[in-house]
Design an enzyme around this catalytic site. Sequence first.
Site, PDB file in Angstrom:
ATOM      1  N   ASP A  89       1.476  -0.518  12.523  1.00 30.03           N
ATOM      2  CA  ASP A  89       0.498   0.502  12.166  1.00 30.03           C
ATOM      3  C   ASP A  89      -0.732   0.340  13.055  1.00 30.03           C
ATOM      4  O   ASP A  89      -0.896  -0.687  13.724  1.00 30.03           O
ATOM      5  CB  ASP A  89       0.080   0.362  10.699  1.00 30.03           C
ATOM      6  CG  ASP A  89       1.190   0.748   9.741  1.00 30.03           C
ATOM      7  OD1 ASP A  89       1.991   1.616  10.106  1.00 30.03           O
ATOM      8  OD2 ASP A  89       1.248   0.167   8.642  1.00 30.03           O
TER       9      ASP A  89
ATOM     10  N   ASP B 178       1.612  -0.547   4.745  1.00 27.26           N
ATOM     11  CA  ASP B 178       0.616  -0.788   3.707  1.00 27.26           C
ATOM     12  C   ASP B 178       0.750   0.157   2.523  1.00 27.26           C
ATOM     13  O   ASP B 178       0.237  -0.124   1.443  1.00 27.26           O
ATOM     14  CB  ASP B 178      -0.802  -0.690   4.279  1.00 27.26           C
ATOM     15  CG  ASP B 178      -1.053   0.657   4.961  1.00 27.26           C
ATOM     16  OD1 ASP B 178      -0.169   1.539   4.900  1.00 27.26           O
ATOM     17  OD2 ASP B 178      -2.134   0.821   5.559  1.00 27.26           O
TER      18      ASP B 178
ATOM     19  N   ASP C 146       5.860   3.266   2.572  1.00 28.01           N
ATOM     20  CA  ASP C 146       6.349   2.368   3.623  1.00 28.01           C
ATOM     21  C   ASP C 146       7.428   1.418   3.106  1.00 28.01           C
ATOM     22  O   ASP C 146       8.076   0.735   3.903  1.00 28.01           O
ATOM     23  CB  ASP C 146       5.195   1.528   4.199  1.00 28.01           C
ATOM     24  CG  ASP C 146       4.265   2.350   5.064  1.00 28.01           C
ATOM     25  OD1 ASP C 146       4.753   3.294   5.723  1.00 28.01           O
ATOM     26  OD2 ASP C 146       3.057   2.069   5.086  1.00 28.01           O
TER      27      ASP C 146
END
Length: 855
Positions: free
Chosen positions: A325, A591, A595
């Site tokens: 990310d 997070d 996900d």
Amino acid sequence: MISYHEIPGDRELGLSKDEVSRSRDRYGKNEVTPPPKKPLWKQYFSHYDDPIIKILLIAVVLSSIVALIEGSSLIDSIGIASAIILATSIAFLTEWKSDRQFALLDALREDTEIKCIRDSMPSTIPMRDVVVGDLILLEAGDAVPADGYVIQNAGFEVDESAFTGESEPVRKEECDTILKGSFVTAGRGRMITAAVGDKTRMGEIAASLRQGSRPLTPLQVKLKDLARIISKFGYCMAILIVSVVMIQGLIIDGPAKTPLESAKFFLDACMFAVVIIVVSVPEGLPVSVTVSLALTMQKMTRAYSLVRRMIACETVGSVTVICTDKTGTLTMNKMEVAASSIDSPGDLSGTAKQPEDWITLNAAVNSTAELEVRDGLLKTVGNSTEAALLRWLHRAGIEYWKIRDRYPPVSQDLFTSHTKQMRTTIMIGDSQVILVKGAPEIIAAQCSYSSDLSHLQDLACRAMRTLAFAHAVVPDGDNLPADLIWDGYVGIRDEVRPDVLKAVETCIHAGIKVKMVTGDSLMTATAIARETGILTDGRVINGVEYRTLSDEDRCEAARDLQVLARSEPHDKLLLVQALQADGEVVAVTGDGTNDAPALRNADVGLAMGIAGTEVAREASDIILLDDSFPTIERAVWWGRALYENIQRFLIFQLTINISAAILTFVAPLLGYPLPFTIIQLLWINIIMDSLAAFALCSEAPHPALMNRKPIRRDAPVITPYMIRAILITAACYILVGIVLMFEGIPFMNTPEEEATAFFTAFVVAQVYNGINCRGINGVMPRIFKGNPLFFVVMGLIVLFQVLIVTYGGDLFGTVPLSLFQWVFIGVVTMPVLLLWPLLQILPGGEKTRINNTDV
């Protein structure tokens, strides 16, 4: 769980400090009593089920019978029994320490921060501090900390599969029960706590469970298979050698004259078989793996990588692709408003009229975040992007909570990765007002006039996240309008972490491809990827484009893809699956709640410890306690070090096993007595090997580990370099040992001194070989750098050897040696150290140039 009406506390203001204390005294703490563990004495005695320990117990019995037949001392039997107790104690203490690491991990879960309202103010508290009557704020991704009742909800859905087995989330309405251990998958709401700790449904279930055992990791399975193969070799050697000894005894000495002599001869042969098996079987392997895993988990935690599953310690060293990310991982996760379409927020003293007024109203009300003052600092509770807007208002002297009190939400549609916007409906006078914020291109498409977004491209090129604001006023009685009124935008900057560029370069140099997956626009994502060194000559693909590709085209695109922009969580899962189908070992960060599928499907799932939801943490293998990309690089480093440490110990132990077994086989064939007694072999094989496991498996990782390509998951544990090192070193020991049998050992005056010197020289040579084992794969660490424990342990081995020789004569069959004789043994065994450079220059050997500045 107590009924709704019996719950103490205010449904709006929460509990006061005194009420919290009273509730805790009456209803208890929010801690679930763990399942009953196997008593320590049972854990200890379970180690006696080991095949080698059983063989040694047989040796105790045989030794005792032989002693009784001969009328001699039971000192050998006592010595073997002592060795068994010491070996099982080491194994027990190692396992106990490993279990403690997992207990600490479970305890950390109880420290997860929970959002609640106490004394009318929003705050965060550890999960263990939740009490009956607490008002808990929940939103998508949160774990439910206790049993209770829903008192407010907005699209509130909960995953209760842990209790019901149903994979579909359950919609919750007001007054519905909600259980500890379930997860919020959508919406937001409030709950009031009705049961904590053992009184929750989870607590009742936990009370009925028994503690289970952890499965073996792939590396443990490989080593178990290796030990099984070597053990078969040991059993075959034992049969062969005992047969030779018995035939030799019958030919040289003739048949036994009495039944007692026959029994003694047979028992001596059986004892000899036990010796060979003990010498050959690599009983130290399980200890070395357990020690390595426990030490690696402990050290990775200190390096901000909390390992939730043991297998991750191994797998992370084999990672070939990292899908990361952006926010919080590559960047600081300290978002601040750096640009906007207005000079400053409006003060909203009256009705909102100007764009700055509408933007201020939108930032304050159309939000789920909170700010709290803790230890004199302004802390964020909730989404970091929304918190940046609240801090922007705070710096302008605007108190957002007063605006919220004036305009409480009528309804809210929360931001999702699919809609990329959030809507809140409020009442201003008699009119409904819809406040909307989100991705500029999404918001602009819904506005009554087309907005010029060209000026936003400059912000995106400067790696800013852009957020647009709009509103619509709905007169009383009218239907909701289709169009919004554009109010403006802000640019939010999240600075790149200063150490990310170096960490990315290190990963690329180590043969690991780094790919960025983000929901940001193409321009913002490209700017950040170039700044961090991720984007070089690869492709930047939009999430919409990627997910529409066929499976085959998706795999093809994944090879060259370096940035996936405007992505949704499902795109991350598709990317992981495409890379795995291409043979890659994939680590992925996450997070959010959505996900979780990607984290579960990845070879190594890395959840954010600060910004991550509880759902993401539960789906992960490792939790990054600081949410930082450099922590991923360090985790890979430690994973590679774990594998290398196991290999170090394998060289050390297998060299001992092969050389000692063959020397024990050759000596009787040449007409010489056994070179070692069974007690001496127990010291060499069980005790010394266990100590060596601690020494060699504590080796710190060196930078050269990141100069190599990733370790394949199917790669054999024993490498060609290790085979050469084991065979060459063992061959040297065997040849020198045979020469000493023929020629004797200089400066030794009696056969007893020669036998003692032979035993001592073998042990001291292993200590020197331990130093060689540190320099596996052509890289020798600095002498004392990285692993001082190695020299402490090796020093203890030498000290114990001195004590054994000096004071353990009756037990170990030794006699004291003079200082000169000790110095002589230390000097003549030192050439073992020359074998390491020899291995580096042999054909096919490692030719890595030693560079102490890099190790």
